[in-house]
Motif scaffolding. Structure first.
Motif, PDB file in Angstrom:
ATOM      1  N   ARG A  36       0.804  -1.213  -0.100  1.00 41.30           N
ATOM      2  CA  ARG A  36       0.017  -0.065  -0.133  1.00 41.30           C
ATOM      3  C   ARG A  36       0.971   1.148   0.036  1.00 41.30           C
ATOM      4  NH1 ARG A  36      -5.290  -0.774   1.877  1.00 41.30           N
ATOM      5  NH2 ARG A  36      -5.436   1.195   2.730  1.00 41.30           N
ATOM      6  N   GLN A  37       0.601   2.243  -0.855  1.00 42.24           N
ATOM      7  CA  GLN A  37       1.387   3.521  -1.033  1.00 42.24           C
ATOM      8  C   GLN A  37       0.399   4.396  -0.922  1.00 42.24           C
ATOM      9  OE1 GLN A  37       4.884   3.271  -3.343  1.00 42.24           O
ATOM     10  NE2 GLN A  37       5.161   5.553  -3.396  1.00 42.24           N
ATOM     11  N   GLU A  38       0.440   5.470   0.009  1.00 39.07           N
ATOM     12  CA  GLU A  38      -0.655   6.751  -0.192  1.00 39.07           C
ATOM     13  C   GLU A  38       0.437   7.839  -0.836  1.00 39.07           C
ATOM     14  OE1 GLU A  38      -2.846   9.732   2.537  1.00 39.07           O
ATOM     15  OE2 GLU A  38      -1.925   7.939   3.386  1.00 39.07           O
ATOM     16  N   VAL A  39      -0.329   8.412  -2.030  1.00 40.72           N
ATOM     17  CA  VAL A  39       0.123   9.575  -2.642  1.00 40.72           C
ATOM     18  C   VAL A  39      -0.584  10.840  -2.422  1.00 40.72           C
ATOM     19  CG1 VAL A  39       0.999  10.237  -5.144  1.00 40.72           C
ATOM     20  CG2 VAL A  39       1.138   7.628  -4.146  1.00 40.72           C
ATOM     21  N   ALA A  40      -0.029  11.755  -2.342  1.00 44.37           N
ATOM     22  CA  ALA A  40      -0.931  13.070  -2.141  1.00 44.37           C
ATOM     23  C   ALA A  40      -1.090  13.528  -3.528  1.00 44.37           C
ATOM     24  CB  ALA A  40       0.036  14.039  -1.389  1.00 44.37           C
ATOM     25  N   TYR A  41      -2.231  14.213  -3.965  1.00 45.72           N
ATOM     26  CA  TYR A  41      -2.497  14.753  -5.239  1.00 45.72           C
ATOM     27  C   TYR A  41      -1.184  15.841  -5.781  1.00 45.72           C
ATOM     28  CZ  TYR A  41      -6.928  12.205  -4.610  1.00 45.72           C
ATOM     29  OH  TYR A  41      -7.818  11.541  -4.473  1.00 45.72           O
ATOM     30  N   ALA A  42      -0.899  16.483  -4.769  1.00 47.49           N
ATOM     31  CA  ALA A  42       0.065  17.726  -4.902  1.00 47.49           C
ATOM     32  C   ALA A  42       1.380  17.158  -5.496  1.00 47.49           C
ATOM     33  CB  ALA A  42       0.503  18.347  -3.554  1.00 47.49           C
ATOM     34  N   ASP A  43       1.602  15.748  -5.002  1.00 45.36           N
ATOM     35  CA  ASP A  43       2.689  15.065  -5.603  1.00 45.36           C
ATOM     36  C   ASP A  43       2.928  14.302  -7.028  1.00 45.36           C
ATOM     37  OD1 ASP A  43       3.989  15.727  -3.405  1.00 45.36           O
ATOM     38  OD2 ASP A  43       3.629  13.976  -2.275  1.00 45.36           O
ATOM     39  N   VAL A  44       1.630  14.615  -7.392  1.00 41.61           N
ATOM     40  CA  VAL A  44       1.421  13.761  -8.783  1.00 41.61           C
ATOM     41  C   VAL A  44       1.360  14.746 -10.078  1.00 41.61           C
ATOM     42  CG1 VAL A  44      -0.367  12.634 -10.329  1.00 41.61           C
ATOM     43  CG2 VAL A  44      -0.361  12.193  -7.859  1.00 41.61           C
ATOM     44  N   ALA A  45       2.435  14.472 -10.793  1.00 41.58           N
ATOM     45  CA  ALA A  45       2.592  15.376 -12.241  1.00 41.58           C
ATOM     46  C   ALA A  45       1.583  14.841 -13.184  1.00 41.58           C
ATOM     47  CB  ALA A  45       4.168  15.153 -12.552  1.00 41.58           C
ATOM     48  N   LYS A  46       1.365  13.487 -13.214  1.00 43.28           N
ATOM     49  CA  LYS A  46       0.499  13.047 -14.251  1.00 43.28           C
ATOM     50  C   LYS A  46      -0.110  11.930 -13.880  1.00 43.28           C
ATOM     51  CE  LYS A  46       0.527  12.125 -19.385  1.00 43.28           C
ATOM     52  NZ  LYS A  46       1.162  12.049 -20.797  1.00 43.28           N
ATOM     53  N   ALA A  47      -1.221  11.386 -14.277  1.00 44.48           N
ATOM     54  CA  ALA A  47      -1.788  10.021 -13.995  1.00 44.48           C
ATOM     55  C   ALA A  47      -2.730   9.515 -15.044  1.00 44.48           C
ATOM     56  CB  ALA A  47      -2.267   9.934 -12.455  1.00 44.48           C
ATOM     57  N   LEU A  48      -2.812   8.220 -15.643  1.00 44.46           N
ATOM     58  CA  LEU A  48      -3.297   7.972 -16.579  1.00 44.46           C
ATOM     59  C   LEU A  48      -3.792   6.590 -16.120  1.00 44.46           C
ATOM     60  CD1 LEU A  48      -1.457   8.917 -19.655  1.00 44.46           C
ATOM     61  CD2 LEU A  48      -3.564   9.851 -19.007  1.00 44.46           C
ATOM     62  N   VAL A  49      -5.163   6.197 -16.514  1.00 44.62           N
ATOM     63  CA  VAL A  49      -5.657   4.769 -16.264  1.00 44.62           C
ATOM     64  C   VAL A  49      -5.000   4.119 -17.248  1.00 44.62           C
ATOM     65  CG1 VAL A  49      -7.660   3.288 -16.494  1.00 44.62           C
ATOM     66  CG2 VAL A  49      -7.902   5.468 -15.307  1.00 44.62           C
ATOM     67  N   GLN A  50      -4.541   2.708 -16.976  1.00 46.84           N
ATOM     68  CA  GLN A  50      -3.813   1.739 -17.748  1.00 46.84           C
ATOM     69  C   GLN A  50      -4.986   0.812 -18.482  1.00 46.84           C
ATOM     70  OE1 GLN A  50      -0.401   2.180 -18.427  1.00 46.84           O
ATOM     71  NE2 GLN A  50      -1.321   4.061 -17.845  1.00 46.84           N
ATOM     72  N   ILE A  51      -4.966   0.472 -19.655  1.00 50.61           N
ATOM     73  CA  ILE A  51      -5.850  -0.540 -20.313  1.00 50.61           C
ATOM     74  C   ILE A  51      -5.635  -1.924 -20.094  1.00 50.61           C
ATOM     75  CG2 ILE A  51      -7.167  -1.293 -22.360  1.00 50.61           C
ATOM     76  CD1 ILE A  51      -7.606   1.565 -21.660  1.00 50.61           C
ATOM     77  N   GLU A  52      -6.479  -2.777 -19.436  1.00 54.79           N
ATOM     78  CA  GLU A  52      -6.177  -4.086 -19.154  1.00 54.79           C
ATOM     79  C   GLU A  52      -7.164  -5.013 -19.739  1.00 54.79           C
ATOM     80  OE1 GLU A  52      -5.118  -4.884 -14.706  1.00 54.79           O
ATOM     81  OE2 GLU A  52      -6.556  -3.342 -14.534  1.00 54.79           O
TER      82      GLU A  52
END
Length: 162
Positions: free
Chosen positions: A136-152
């Motif tokens: 489990r890893q918690e990530v603050a939105y402020a630390d996100v430069a880019k995020a994309l859903v991956q197609i599975e």
């Protein structure tokens, strides 16, 4: 037409649509106005909790048409209206995007350049908890430069059809 004027038109259109579409439980995710010869194409992307159905798109299209017919925001030049769902290729930028993609695999680039790929376990208004290789890893939105859903494709799920 200058980019600034197009941005102003897009912002005005979005402002006109937010409340009427909220009445349909839909969020305006994107508004794009693109020149196409002597016409323009107006694309409005919508989303909601649980996903957007074809009926939602039809209802949104009628509502957007009604609002634009009652407004002068599109001016005199003819346009073609396209209403769509948000689409999986749009970046996750708001807390609601993370909430709506619970249990989906996402690729996240942090502001420090680190890349993570993990499954969305939960989210709050400030952060997301991911399962990254079983941890489990918690990530603050402020630390996100880019995020994309991956197609599975062919993902095994625990749900069984009866």
């Amino acid at each position: 037409m200058s980019t600034h004027r197009q941005d102003g038109t897009r912002d005005r259109i979005e402002a006109e649509l937010v409340d009427p579409l909220r009445e349909l439980d839909l969020d305006v995710e994107a508004v794009e106005v693109t020149p196409a010869g002597k016409r323009r194409v107006l694309r409005v992307a919508v989303d909601k909790d649980g996903g957007v159905t074809l009926d939602d798109v039809a209802d949104a299209t009628r509502e957007v048409s009604r609002v634009l017919d009652e407004s002068d925001v599109m001016g005199e030049m003819p346009y073609t209206l396209e209403v769509t769902s948000r689409g999986v290729d749009r970046p996750l930028t708001l807390p609601r995007h993370w909430r709506r993609n619970a249990d989906r695999l996402v690729k996240v680039t942090l502001t420090d350049g680190t890349d993570l790929t993990g499954r969305v376990l939960s989210s709050t208004e400030e952060s997301v908890t991911l399962d990254v290789s079983g941890a489990r890893q918690e990530v603050a939105y402020a630390d996100v430069a880019k995020a994309l859903v991956q197609i599975e494709f062919n993902r095994k799920t625990e749900k069984k059809d009866d």
